[in-house]
Structures are given as C-alpha cells and as structure tokens.
Design a protein around this motif. Structure first.
Motif, mmCIF file in Angstrom:
data_model
loop_
_atom_site.group_PDB
_atom_site.id
_atom_site.type_symbol
_atom_site.label_atom_id
_atom_site.label_comp_id
_atom_site.label_asym_id
_atom_site.label_seq_id
_atom_site.Cartn_x
_atom_site.Cartn_y
_atom_site.Cartn_z
ATOM 1 N N TYR A 1 0.784 -1.237 0.000
ATOM 2 C CA TYR A 1 0.000 0.000 0.000
ATOM 3 C C TYR A 1 0.819 1.292 0.000
ATOM 4 O O TYR A 1 0.340 2.334 -0.426
ATOM 5 N N ALA B 1 -5.535 -1.377 4.507
ATOM 6 C CA ALA B 1 -5.787 -1.148 3.085
ATOM 7 C C ALA B 1 -6.471 0.186 2.847
ATOM 8 O O ALA B 1 -7.586 0.405 3.331
ATOM 9 N N LYS C 1 -7.075 1.972 -3.050
ATOM 10 C CA LYS C 1 -6.160 0.998 -3.633
ATOM 11 C C LYS C 1 -6.719 -0.414 -3.487
ATOM 12 O O LYS C 1 -7.363 -0.735 -2.486
#
Length: 322
Positions: A191, A219, A223
């Motif tokens: 990430y 997360a 993305k």
C-alpha cells in the motif's frame, strides 16, 4: 513397444535432471502445469488468484500477491504457477515483462540483534531492483543515478520516482525475500510503495488470523487490496489423490513399478505435501538409480517406502519445497 520406453520416476517433474529438484516450475516448462494436483486447497486458491489478479489494476496501481500457509504445504510450487499465469496476463499487454528473484537477497537472521529492520530491508531490495532494471534496459537512460540519489533521501521517495523512470511498455514482477517484521513490511509493499506496472509477490508461513485483520485494516480505500493465496496442510484423503494423479500422468511416458497397497497407510501419515512427494520421489529414485527390479511388473514395497521415509526425515537431508 513398451520395451522402447525409458525408465522414469513418476514423481519427478519432466525437464529436471534425474535425482534433483521436485519443484514444479511451469514458467520454465509449461508441461509442469498439468502436474499440479488439487491438494492443500491449491485448486481453489489458484482459481481465486486468477479471479483477483486483473490487468487493469496492475497498469494503474501495481499489485501485491501474498502466498501463505504452513511450512511444506506447497507455497513455492503454487507461487510458480501464479507467476506462470502472470506471464500470460502481462505478456499479452506489455512489450516486456521483467522477472526479478530476490528470495535469497537478504540472509536469514538467526540473531535478533543483527536482524535488519524494515527500512534497511526495503532499501536493499530497492538498490538491487534499480540496478537489475538498468541491466534489463527497463529504465530510461540516466535513471539509475537519479533513483540512487532519491534513495539516499528515503525509499518512499525513490519508489515514487521509479514510475517516472520505468520505460513504457515494461512491467516488472519482483519475488521478494521472506518478510522479516511481517505485517508492516508487507503493508509497505502492498500500500505504501506499490507503483503502477510493478507486481510484488512473497510467501510466508508466519501469518496468523490477527494479521489478516491488520492487513485489511491497513488497506487504503483508493487501492486494491493485496491478493491473498491461502494453502493448508494435506489431509489423508488427498494423499491417495496425489498418488493416483501423479502416476496416471506418468503412464505412457516411460516404465516404472506400481506402488504396493500396504504403502498407503505409511504415506497417509505425511502431514505435508512436501514430505509426501519427497518420500515417493526417493523411494522410486533409489530403485531407478540401481536399475533394480524396475519394470511395470515390479512393485515399490513397504520396505522401499520406509527406507525413503528415513532418508527424507534425516535432518541433514536437503529438501526443496514442492
């Protein structure tokens, strides 16, 4: 006709020197792809990977693939299959796909006092990555010096610049060293420093349930989450399936003995596919190397399997994960 066929080990992958590796590597030999047996959840794991790994996300954001499971469950073999699938997907769009293997880049640290921290590990990967991309003519002229200068500032800054330096029409697949401080390091690649056209892939046996939750929480909403490929240990029913599929695949390719029925109870005690395959390979290879009673009318006996088991389980015996 049968007499003209060669003597073969049904548990040896084709194209690999006799008595050597057992790892399946379909990127090197596409016939290996037909030898995968659906054990340890590998069939559903691979199908899930195929569904999750999409070209559009790689082009726009890059991707991170993580293969997880207990030691000996077949992570490396499945990872090799995933890499073969990536070749098909990426090769159909990009002019060039550069594969870089950094698995052995960072030595295993037995002493916590000397173990490299995350920034040090990522910096080592970055320096090797930039150098090898330059050797592959995957970077614009003069980019290596620019990236090295950026890396002196921070690895975040260097990876940010990498996207500008990568030649158009090139995609990169990086097989990472096994993560050290696992979750935070994977989070960084997945990430924080993931870039368009770059795919990171790693494997580990240390992931716990709490780590899955942590990775999901980390997360970013903008993305794509990392692609998780999960395996488990083999069960007793799958042992029989593995034996049948591998021997059936070898029929017609050469001559080899059958396997005595009383060997099955011994082989069912194997907890991992790595151990099962290693024992079967060794039992057949020992007889094959001696060319002793090695015809279709002969039988691999319980004595053969017990001897192979003893050799495989000896601590000094080198073993490669299937």
């Amino acid at each position: 006709m049968t007499a003209s066929l060669p003597l073969v080990n049904p548990f040896a992958a084709p194209g690999i020197a006799r008595g050597k590796a057992r790892l399946l590597a379909p990127r090197a030999d596409s016939t290996h792809d037909d030898l995968y047996v659906d054990v340890c959840g590998s069939g559903s794991a691979y199908r899930a990977f195929q569904d999750d790994f999409d070209l559009g996300t790689v082009i726009e954001h890059g991707r991170m693939v993580l293969v997880v499971g207990d030691t000996g469950c077949g992570k490396t073999a499945l990872l090799n299959r995933c890499l073969h699938h990536m070749d098909t997907i990426l090769g159909g769009h990009f002019d060039k796909v550069v594969h870089l293997d950094f698995v052995d880049l960072i030595p295993w640290a037995y002493d916590p006092a000397t173990e490299l921290k995350i920034p040090e590990r990522i910096e080592l990967v970055a320096r090797e990555l930039f150098e090898q991309l330059d050797q592959e003519d995957a970077l614009h002229t003069g980019s290596t010096a620019l990236l090295e200068k950026a890396l002196d500032r921070s690895y975040h800054f260097a990876f940010h610049r990498l996207n500008q330096c990568l030649v158009n029409g090139v995609a990169v697949v990086v097989h990472l060293p096994t993560p050290g401080e696992f979750v935070d390091e994977i989070t960084a690649y997945a990430y924080s420093i993931r870039r368009p056209r770059i795919v990171y892939i790693a494997e580990t046996s240390s992931l716990q349930t709490i780590d899955y939750d942590h990775l999901r929480d980390k997360a970013p909403s903008d993305k794509a989450p990392l692609v998780m490929v999960k395996l488990r240990l083999i069960n007793t029913e799958e042992v029989h399936r593995f034996l049948e599929v591998r021997r059936a695949a070898a029929h017609g390719t050469g001559i080899f003995p059958t396997l005595a029925d009383d060997c099955l109870p011994i082989l069912r005690k194997c907890r991992t596919i790595r151990q099962l395959e290693a024992i079967c390979f060794k039992a057949y290879q020992t007889r094959l190397d001696k060319n002793d009673r090695y015809t279709t009318d002969d039988v691999i006996t319980q004595v053969d399997v017990i001897a192979a088991q003893a050799a495989v389980l000896t601590p000094t015996t080198a073993r490669a994960e299937p």
